[in-house]
Write a protein that holds these residues in place. Structure first.
Motif, PDB file in Angstrom:
ATOM      1  N   SER A  14       0.826  -1.209   0.000  1.00  0.00           N
ATOM      2  CA  SER A  14       0.000   0.000   0.000  1.00  0.00           C
ATOM      3  C   SER A  14       0.859   1.257   0.000  1.00  0.00           C
ATOM      4  O   SER A  14       0.554   2.224  -0.704  1.00  0.00           O
ATOM      5  CB  SER A  14      -0.921   0.006   1.216  1.00  0.00           C
ATOM      6  OG  SER A  14      -1.791  -1.094   1.187  1.00  0.00           O
ATOM      7  N   ALA A  15       1.921   1.253   0.771  1.00  0.00           N
ATOM      8  CA  ALA A  15       2.821   2.400   0.806  1.00  0.00           C
ATOM      9  C   ALA A  15       3.504   2.600  -0.549  1.00  0.00           C
ATOM     10  O   ALA A  15       3.667   3.744  -1.002  1.00  0.00           O
ATOM     11  CB  ALA A  15       3.866   2.218   1.901  1.00  0.00           C
ATOM     12  N   MET A  16       3.891   1.524  -1.203  1.00  0.00           N
ATOM     13  CA  MET A  16       4.519   1.649  -2.524  1.00  0.00           C
ATOM     14  C   MET A  16       3.520   2.190  -3.551  1.00  0.00           C
ATOM     15  O   MET A  16       3.879   3.035  -4.368  1.00  0.00           O
ATOM     16  CB  MET A  16       5.072   0.305  -2.974  1.00  0.00           C
ATOM     17  CG  MET A  16       6.293  -0.112  -2.216  1.00  0.00           C
ATOM     18  SD  MET A  16       7.194  -1.576  -2.810  1.00  0.00           S
ATOM     19  CE  MET A  16       6.028  -2.540  -3.684  1.00  0.00           C
ATOM     20  N   ILE A  17       2.298   1.708  -3.520  1.00  0.00           N
ATOM     21  CA  ILE A  17       1.282   2.200  -4.457  1.00  0.00           C
ATOM     22  C   ILE A  17       0.995   3.677  -4.199  1.00  0.00           C
ATOM     23  O   ILE A  17       0.928   4.483  -5.132  1.00  0.00           O
ATOM     24  CB  ILE A  17       0.002   1.354  -4.353  1.00  0.00           C
ATOM     25  CG1 ILE A  17       0.250  -0.041  -4.902  1.00  0.00           C
ATOM     26  CG2 ILE A  17      -1.153   2.020  -5.092  1.00  0.00           C
ATOM     27  CD1 ILE A  17      -0.884  -1.008  -4.674  1.00  0.00           C
ATOM     28  N   GLY A  18       0.824   4.061  -2.938  1.00  0.00           N
ATOM     29  CA  GLY A  18       0.579   5.461  -2.600  1.00  0.00           C
ATOM     30  C   GLY A  18       1.736   6.357  -3.003  1.00  0.00           C
ATOM     31  O   GLY A  18       1.538   7.450  -3.534  1.00  0.00           O
ATOM     32  N   GLY A  19       2.943   5.908  -2.767  1.00  0.00           N
ATOM     33  CA  GLY A  19       4.112   6.684  -3.156  1.00  0.00           C
ATOM     34  C   GLY A  19       4.226   6.855  -4.662  1.00  0.00           C
ATOM     35  O   GLY A  19       4.575   7.926  -5.147  1.00  0.00           O
ATOM     36  N   SER A  20       3.909   5.794  -5.390  1.00  0.00           N
ATOM     37  CA  SER A  20       3.970   5.909  -6.858  1.00  0.00           C
ATOM     38  C   SER A  20       2.891   6.848  -7.374  1.00  0.00           C
ATOM     39  O   SER A  20       3.124   7.596  -8.328  1.00  0.00           O
ATOM     40  CB  SER A  20       3.856   4.537  -7.510  1.00  0.00           C
ATOM     41  OG  SER A  20       2.585   3.970  -7.247  1.00  0.00           O
ATOM     42  N   MET A  21       1.726   6.853  -6.744  1.00  0.00           N
ATOM     43  CA  MET A  21       0.677   7.790  -7.158  1.00  0.00           C
ATOM     44  C   MET A  21       1.102   9.229  -6.896  1.00  0.00           C
ATOM     45  O   MET A  21       0.892  10.119  -7.738  1.00  0.00           O
ATOM     46  CB  MET A  21      -0.630   7.471  -6.429  1.00  0.00           C
ATOM     47  CG  MET A  21      -1.281   6.183  -6.879  1.00  0.00           C
ATOM     48  SD  MET A  21      -2.686   5.701  -5.864  1.00  0.00           S
ATOM     49  CE  MET A  21      -3.831   7.003  -6.196  1.00  0.00           C
ATOM     50  N   GLU A  22       1.691   9.488  -5.739  1.00  0.00           N
ATOM     51  CA  GLU A  22       2.181  10.832  -5.425  1.00  0.00           C
ATOM     52  C   GLU A  22       3.268  11.258  -6.402  1.00  0.00           C
ATOM     53  O   GLU A  22       3.261  12.396  -6.885  1.00  0.00           O
ATOM     54  CB  GLU A  22       2.719  10.870  -3.996  1.00  0.00           C
ATOM     55  CG  GLU A  22       1.649  10.880  -2.943  1.00  0.00           C
ATOM     56  CD  GLU A  22       0.842  12.160  -2.945  1.00  0.00           C
ATOM     57  OE1 GLU A  22       1.400  13.243  -3.207  1.00  0.00           O
ATOM     58  OE2 GLU A  22      -0.362  12.068  -2.686  1.00  0.00           O
ATOM     59  N   LEU A  23       4.186  10.375  -6.706  1.00  0.00           N
ATOM     60  CA  LEU A  23       5.252  10.692  -7.651  1.00  0.00           C
ATOM     61  C   LEU A  23       4.676  11.012  -9.029  1.00  0.00           C
ATOM     62  O   LEU A  23       5.099  11.964  -9.679  1.00  0.00           O
ATOM     63  CB  LEU A  23       6.239   9.525  -7.745  1.00  0.00           C
ATOM     64  CG  LEU A  23       7.459   9.756  -8.611  1.00  0.00           C
ATOM     65  CD1 LEU A  23       8.304  10.892  -8.048  1.00  0.00           C
ATOM     66  CD2 LEU A  23       8.276   8.487  -8.716  1.00  0.00           C
ATOM     67  N   PHE A  24       3.684  10.241  -9.459  1.00  0.00           N
ATOM     68  CA  PHE A  24       3.034  10.502 -10.742  1.00  0.00           C
ATOM     69  C   PHE A  24       2.385  11.879 -10.748  1.00  0.00           C
ATOM     70  O   PHE A  24       2.505  12.633 -11.719  1.00  0.00           O
ATOM     71  CB  PHE A  24       1.996   9.412 -11.020  1.00  0.00           C
ATOM     72  CG  PHE A  24       1.197   9.651 -12.265  1.00  0.00           C
ATOM     73  CD1 PHE A  24       1.737   9.388 -13.508  1.00  0.00           C
ATOM     74  CD2 PHE A  24      -0.095  10.135 -12.199  1.00  0.00           C
ATOM     75  CE1 PHE A  24       1.018   9.608 -14.665  1.00  0.00           C
ATOM     76  CE2 PHE A  24      -0.832  10.359 -13.348  1.00  0.00           C
ATOM     77  CZ  PHE A  24      -0.272  10.093 -14.579  1.00  0.00           C
ATOM     78  N   TYR A  31      -0.564  19.028  -9.053  1.00  0.00           N
ATOM     79  CA  TYR A  31      -0.769  19.964  -7.959  1.00  0.00           C
ATOM     80  C   TYR A  31      -0.795  21.409  -8.446  1.00  0.00           C
ATOM     81  O   TYR A  31      -1.528  22.236  -7.910  1.00  0.00           O
ATOM     82  CB  TYR A  31       0.289  19.767  -6.875  1.00  0.00           C
ATOM     83  CG  TYR A  31       0.126  18.466  -6.145  1.00  0.00           C
ATOM     84  CD1 TYR A  31      -1.021  18.187  -5.426  1.00  0.00           C
ATOM     85  CD2 TYR A  31       1.110  17.495  -6.183  1.00  0.00           C
ATOM     86  CE1 TYR A  31      -1.184  16.995  -4.762  1.00  0.00           C
ATOM     87  CE2 TYR A  31       0.968  16.294  -5.521  1.00  0.00           C
ATOM     88  CZ  TYR A  31      -0.187  16.052  -4.806  1.00  0.00           C
ATOM     89  OH  TYR A  31      -0.351  14.863  -4.159  1.00  0.00           O
ATOM     90  N   ASP A  32      -0.012  21.725  -9.456  1.00  0.00           N
ATOM     91  CA  ASP A  32      -0.044  23.072 -10.024  1.00  0.00           C
ATOM     92  C   ASP A  32      -1.399  23.356 -10.662  1.00  0.00           C
ATOM     93  O   ASP A  32      -1.962  24.443 -10.495  1.00  0.00           O
ATOM     94  CB  ASP A  32       1.062  23.239 -11.059  1.00  0.00           C
ATOM     95  CG  ASP A  32       2.447  23.113 -10.457  1.00  0.00           C
ATOM     96  OD1 ASP A  32       2.590  23.442  -9.263  1.00  0.00           O
ATOM     97  OD2 ASP A  32       3.365  22.679 -11.173  1.00  0.00           O
TER      98      ASP A  32
END
Length: 68
Positions: A14-24, A31-32
């Motif tokens: 779950s942490a890896m999936i969440g991190g990859s989504m944030e990175l994407f 965010y801009d």
């Protein structure tokens, strides 16, 4: 504590999936875009036109005044 390894695996995935989504979202400029859209929305909501629309679409706006 029988399934501790199972919960740790789920947490790691779950942490890896969440991190990859944030990175994407960071890499694509998400965010801009959201910041610009939110500022435009807030500017429109504070305009006189938006206030007129809110008042026109709320038929119960005077019920509190009449109840008092």
């Amino acid at each position: 504590m029988k399934f501790l390894d199972w919960y740790l695996k789920i947490a790691a995935v779950s942490a890896m999936i969440g991190g990859s989504m944030e990175l994407f979202m960071i890499k694509t400029g998400f965010y801009d875009k959201v910041t610009v859209l939110e500022s435009e929305k807030r500017a429109w909501e504070s305009s006189p036109e938006a206030q007129a629309v809110r008042e026109a679409l709320n038929p119960w706006r005077d019920n509190d005044k009449q109840a008092r």
